[in-house]
Design an enzyme around this catalytic site. Structure first.
Site, PDB file in Angstrom:
ATOM      1  N   LEU A  56       0.865  -1.173   0.000  1.00  9.47           N
ATOM      2  CA  LEU A  56       0.000   0.000   0.000  1.00  9.47           C
ATOM      3  C   LEU A  56       0.898   1.216   0.000  1.00  9.47           C
ATOM      4  O   LEU A  56       1.951   1.222   0.661  1.00  9.47           O
ATOM      5  CB  LEU A  56      -0.907   0.007   1.243  1.00  9.47           C
ATOM      6  CG  LEU A  56      -1.930  -1.124   1.369  1.00  9.47           C
ATOM      7  CD1 LEU A  56      -2.686  -0.999   2.692  1.00  9.47           C
ATOM      8  CD2 LEU A  56      -2.900  -1.126   0.199  1.00  9.47           C
ATOM      9  N   ASP A  57       0.507   2.258  -0.718  1.00 13.88           N
ATOM     10  CA  ASP A  57       1.304   3.481  -0.729  1.00 13.88           C
ATOM     11  C   ASP A  57       1.474   4.019   0.686  1.00 13.88           C
ATOM     12  O   ASP A  57       0.675   3.723   1.577  1.00 13.88           O
ATOM     13  CB  ASP A  57       0.628   4.548  -1.598  1.00 13.88           C
ATOM     14  CG  ASP A  57       0.603   4.155  -3.064  1.00 13.88           C
ATOM     15  OD1 ASP A  57       1.429   3.318  -3.468  1.00 13.88           O
ATOM     16  OD2 ASP A  57      -0.250   4.696  -3.801  1.00 13.88           O
ATOM     17  N   LYS A  58       2.475   4.828   0.865  1.00 10.87           N
ATOM     18  CA  LYS A  58       2.802   5.369   2.184  1.00 10.87           C
ATOM     19  C   LYS A  58       1.621   6.115   2.800  1.00 10.87           C
ATOM     20  O   LYS A  58       1.388   6.050   4.014  1.00 10.87           O
ATOM     21  CB  LYS A  58       4.018   6.288   2.087  1.00 10.87           C
ATOM     22  CG  LYS A  58       4.592   6.730   3.425  1.00 10.87           C
ATOM     23  CD  LYS A  58       5.873   7.511   3.221  1.00 10.87           C
ATOM     24  CE  LYS A  58       6.483   7.925   4.563  1.00 10.87           C
ATOM     25  NZ  LYS A  58       7.747   8.688   4.381  1.00 10.87           N
ATOM     26  N   THR A  89      -1.555   5.513   2.113  1.00 10.50           N
ATOM     27  CA  THR A  89      -2.760   4.683   2.074  1.00 10.50           C
ATOM     28  C   THR A  89      -2.872   3.865   3.353  1.00 10.50           C
ATOM     29  O   THR A  89      -1.876   3.335   3.854  1.00 10.50           O
ATOM     30  CB  THR A  89      -2.743   3.738   0.862  1.00 10.50           C
ATOM     31  OG1 THR A  89      -2.693   4.532  -0.329  1.00 10.50           O
ATOM     32  CG2 THR A  89      -3.983   2.865   0.824  1.00 10.50           C
ATOM     33  N   HIS A  93      -0.326   2.864  -8.517  1.00 14.35           N
ATOM     34  CA  HIS A  93      -1.235   3.966  -8.174  1.00 14.35           C
ATOM     35  C   HIS A  93      -2.576   3.832  -8.903  1.00 14.35           C
ATOM     36  O   HIS A  93      -3.165   4.832  -9.331  1.00 14.35           O
ATOM     37  CB  HIS A  93      -0.613   5.321  -8.519  1.00 14.35           C
ATOM     38  CG  HIS A  93       0.561   5.708  -7.665  1.00 14.35           C
ATOM     39  ND1 HIS A  93       0.651   5.391  -6.319  1.00 14.35           N
ATOM     40  CD2 HIS A  93       1.700   6.379  -7.959  1.00 14.35           C
ATOM     41  CE1 HIS A  93       1.785   5.857  -5.834  1.00 14.35           C
ATOM     42  NE2 HIS A  93       2.446   6.457  -6.809  1.00 14.35           N
TER      43      HIS A  93
END
Length: 232
Positions: free
Chosen positions: A101-103, A105, A183
């Site tokens: 997961l993105d930072k 998110t 993304h």
């Protein structure tokens, strides 16, 4: 497996600590005191006791983490806290996050040392479902919903696979996708002239985020959850 490594994985202590415990006679294997830290054991068959307490070896571990913002989905990082570090003293050297997961998110992330299960959950061939709670800058129109559900161009070689969109609140939707492109959710919203304000993954494969877990908290998967993941 070496006896000292076994004790380390069972969280008895550090490598140097368990060597001391072993040499002091605090460890038995099948009822016999073993004082050599390098002694080889059959971790799934031999009965190993530490100070009289039987240790049950677990080859694979599975944790559900509610990932908070600001933490990176990695095992090591030079600048930021990692999701693996959130396990604290339950951390094993072989644990890794399944996907990322993105930072910025939040939400459901699976941590394990089971490489086969991770492959089944991540392989594009399986089209494993991922559901996100998406807060957007302005409400989606009916046309936006249709485009997202049919698949749309996000700048890659091919359109996204059909998604499922469920309107929850004025600026909040549940978006279910079957891919894991870079993304992807943010790019899908940009493709319908919108922006993601906040993003939280609430389901992944057969797992649903435990509402009792606060950001940064985790728990072991139940047997039923593990079977659900293995059955993908």
């Amino acid at each position: 497996m070496r006896l000292d490594k076994f004790l380390c994985e069972m969280k008895i202590g550090s490598r140097s600590q368990v060597k001391v415990y072993i040499r002091q006679g605090g460890v038995t294997v099948n009822g016999t005191v073993v004082s050599n830290p390098e002694a080889q054991i059959r971790e799934t068959e031999d009965e190993v006791c530490f100070r009289g307490k039987k240790l049950q070896y677990c080859q694979y571990v599975y944790y559900m983490l509610n990932k908070p913002k600001g933490v990176v989905s990695a095992t090591k990082d030079n600048t930021a806290q990692t999701v693996v570090s959130l396990l604290g003293n339950r951390q094993r050297e072989d644990i890794f996050p399944v996907g990322r997961l993105d930072k910025d998110t939040m939400g459901l992330l699976l941590l394990t040392n089971d490489g086969d299960l991770a492959h089944r959950m991540l392989t594009p061939k399986k089209h494993v479902e991922k559901t996100y709670r998406v807060t957007v800058s302005h409400p989606l129109t009916e046309n936006d919903r249709i485009r997202l559900e049919q698949g749309l161009d996000i700048g890659d070689e091919k359109p996204t696979l059909p998604a499922k969109v469920e309107l929850k609140e004025e600026n909040v939707v549940l978006l279910t996708i079957h891919e894991g492109r870079f993304h992807q959710v943010k790019r899908m919203m940009q493709a319908v002239d919108n922006q993601v304000v906040e993003l939280e993954r609430v389901a992944f494969g057969g797992l649903v985020l435990d509402k009792g877990l606060k950001p940064g908290e985790y728990r072991a998967l139940t047997a039923e959850e593990i079977d659900s993941c293995r059955g993908l």
